[in-house]
Design a protein around this motif. Structure first.
Motif, short mmCIF file in Angstrom:
data_model
loop_
_atom_site.label_atom_id
_atom_site.label_comp_id
_atom_site.label_asym_id
_atom_site.label_seq_id
_atom_site.Cartn_x
_atom_site.Cartn_y
_atom_site.Cartn_z
N VAL A 162 0.85 -1.20 0.00
CA VAL A 162 0.00 0.00 0.00
C VAL A 162 0.88 1.24 0.00
O VAL A 162 2.04 1.21 0.42
N ILE A 163 0.32 2.34 -0.48
CA ILE A 163 0.99 3.64 -0.40
C ILE A 163 0.53 4.33 0.88
O ILE A 163 -0.67 4.42 1.15
N ASN A 164 1.50 4.78 1.66
CA ASN A 164 1.19 5.40 2.96
C ASN A 164 1.25 6.92 2.85
O ASN A 164 2.29 7.50 2.51
N VAL A 165 0.12 7.56 3.14
CA VAL A 165 0.02 9.01 3.16
C VAL A 165 -0.14 9.45 4.61
O VAL A 165 -1.08 9.03 5.29
N THR A 166 0.77 10.28 5.09
CA THR A 166 0.74 10.77 6.47
C THR A 166 0.42 12.25 6.45
O THR A 166 1.15 13.04 5.84
N VAL A 173 -8.44 21.46 5.79
CA VAL A 173 -7.47 21.22 4.73
C VAL A 173 -6.97 19.78 4.80
O VAL A 173 -6.85 19.08 3.79
N GLY A 174 -6.67 19.32 6.02
CA GLY A 174 -6.22 17.95 6.20
C GLY A 174 -7.29 16.93 5.86
O GLY A 174 -7.02 15.90 5.22
N VAL A 203 -4.23 6.13 4.74
CA VAL A 203 -4.08 7.53 5.16
C VAL A 203 -4.05 7.59 6.68
O VAL A 203 -4.94 7.05 7.35
N LYS A 204 -3.03 8.25 7.21
CA LYS A 204 -2.93 8.45 8.65
C LYS A 204 -2.94 9.94 8.94
O LYS A 204 -2.13 10.69 8.39
N LEU A 220 6.61 6.57 12.08
CA LEU A 220 5.65 6.88 11.03
C LEU A 220 6.35 7.36 9.76
O LEU A 220 5.96 6.98 8.65
N LEU A 221 7.39 8.19 9.91
CA LEU A 221 8.09 8.71 8.75
C LEU A 221 8.76 7.60 7.95
O LEU A 221 8.84 7.66 6.71
N LYS A 222 9.25 6.59 8.62
CA LYS A 222 9.92 5.47 7.94
C LYS A 222 8.97 4.73 7.00
O LYS A 222 9.41 4.11 6.03
N GLU A 223 7.67 4.81 7.27
CA GLU A 223 6.68 4.12 6.44
C GLU A 223 6.03 5.03 5.40
O GLU A 223 5.28 4.57 4.55
#
Length: 372
Positions: A162-166, A173-174, A203-204, A220-223
């Motif tokens: 999956v593509i992870n969007v943080t 806006v978020g 999406v997180k 979280l950034l690593k993913e």
């Protein structure tokens, strides 16, 4: 008659937005004269004749003459030299961004300008009434995925995960960014609704309780494949993601800057971006690669050693100008109508009229009394 000036915006070549003829048609019955800068609407291929047919009280004049009117209406805030053209005591309706522009406030106060900030026009529930969330979040997410499809080698592979969007920030806006991201998981880009045999999107959305936790942020950034800044900070001099944390992002990761808060070096301490070391994008250059010269514009003392591709724009809705101005025209019509009919002293929180109260919330007086 009240005079209204509508200057064009010249800072960027790709800034095409001017109010559409229909906006002036709606104002046809007002006791007002409208002065549009020569060439108004031309970048959207709208001819002067279309404006003249919409409202017979329109005249085309120079940029300077537009700024000399009783009320000046321009989407993006004027430069200081343009504010100098304005008449003392006149009205400016624009995106003034009071919380992050202290020097602009002082400039306007020095000329006794009655500022009405479009981004501060709020209803009784403090919700923005002149806003284009789709134009901001939707355009930004679309461009971020286009860049990810280039940097992520297996983007179109059915074997990828999956593509992870943080997303940092849980305001409107978020929320709109999260909604927009969902449709790009397993479909072709560039508006082609072709289903792909790939996995979708996760999406997180991160509240402040998480963004302030360094250990959790690193995990979280690593993913993360796309990191989105949709934050509203109480203190614009402090980072949320320091540059050393950027190093934990995947090499192909995209940083999407939806806030476009600028660096301001004329304050002490200086105003910085939520993600340390990223440049500010524009309509002329919304995509910035790690080797781009735009990094040289970042103030000294701001660490930018760790870099990723950044997608950002200081005027996101301007990516699709006609859609944007159709919406803004509808939202601003009752505001301009009130400003034509009333004196600046007539606006207050105690007024019985909905739009009257909204206008007062957008003034510098309200900002300094209740928000600063």
């Amino acid at each position: 008659m009240i005079t209204l000036g509508f200057p064009r915006m010249h800072k960027e070549e790709n800034e095409k937005r001017d109010f559409l003829p229909d906006f002036f048609r709606r104002l046809k019955g007002e006791n007002a004269e409208f002065y549009l800068e020569k060439g108004y609407g031309s970048k959207m291929e709208i001819k002067e004749e279309e404006y003249l047919q919409a409202n017979e009280n329109i005249k085309f004049v120079s940029n300077k003459e537009c700024y000399e009117k009783d009320i000046v209406v321009v989407l993006r805030s004027p430069e200081f030299n343009e504010i100098d053209y304005m008449t003392n005591g006149s009205t400016l309706v624009s995106m003034l961004h009071y919380p992050t522009r202290p020097t602009r406030i002082q400039k306007l106060k020095g000329k006794d300008i009655f500022g009405v900030s479009m981004d501060s026009l709020r209803n009784d529930f403090l919700e923005r009434i002149v806003v284009n969330y789709n134009g901001t979040s939707g355009n930004g997410i679309e461009m971020a995925f286009q860049e990810l499809s280039k940097s992520m080698k297996n983007f179109y592979s059915k074997d990828r995960g999956v593509i992870n969007v943080t997303i940092m920030g849980m305001g409107m806006v978020g929320l709109y960014a999260a909604k927009a991201a969902g449709k790009y998981g397993n479909r072709e880009l560039n508006n082609k609704m072709v289903e792909l045999a790939t996995k979708g999107i996760v999406v997180k959305m991160l509240p402040r309780t998480v963004t302030g936790d360094r250990e959790e942020i690193i995990n979280l950034l690593k993913e993360t494949d796309i990191l989105v800044d949709a934050t509203t900070r109480d203190n614009a001099s402090e980072y949320i993601i320091t540059n050393d944390l950027v190093a934990h992002l995947k090499p192909h990761a995209i940083i999407l800057d939806l806030t476009a808060d600028p660096y301001l070096i004329d304050t002490d301490p200086i105003q910085v971006k939520a993600v340390e070391g990223i440049p500010t994008g524009t309509l002329d250059k919304p995509v910035m690669y790690p080797e781009d010269e735009v990094y040289n514009t970042i103030p000294k003392g701001v660490n930018n050693d760790n870099r990723r591709t950044v997608v950002g724009c200081n005027a996101w809705p301007g990516i699709k100008p006609k859609e944007c101005m159709h919406l803004y025209g509808m939202q601003l019509f009752p505001i301009i109508q009130q400003l034509i009919r009333l004196d600046r002293k007539d606006f207050s929180l105690n007024n019985d009229d909905f739009f009257n109260r909204s206008i007062y919330r957008a003034t510098m007086d309200h900002f300094e009394k209740y928000e600063k």
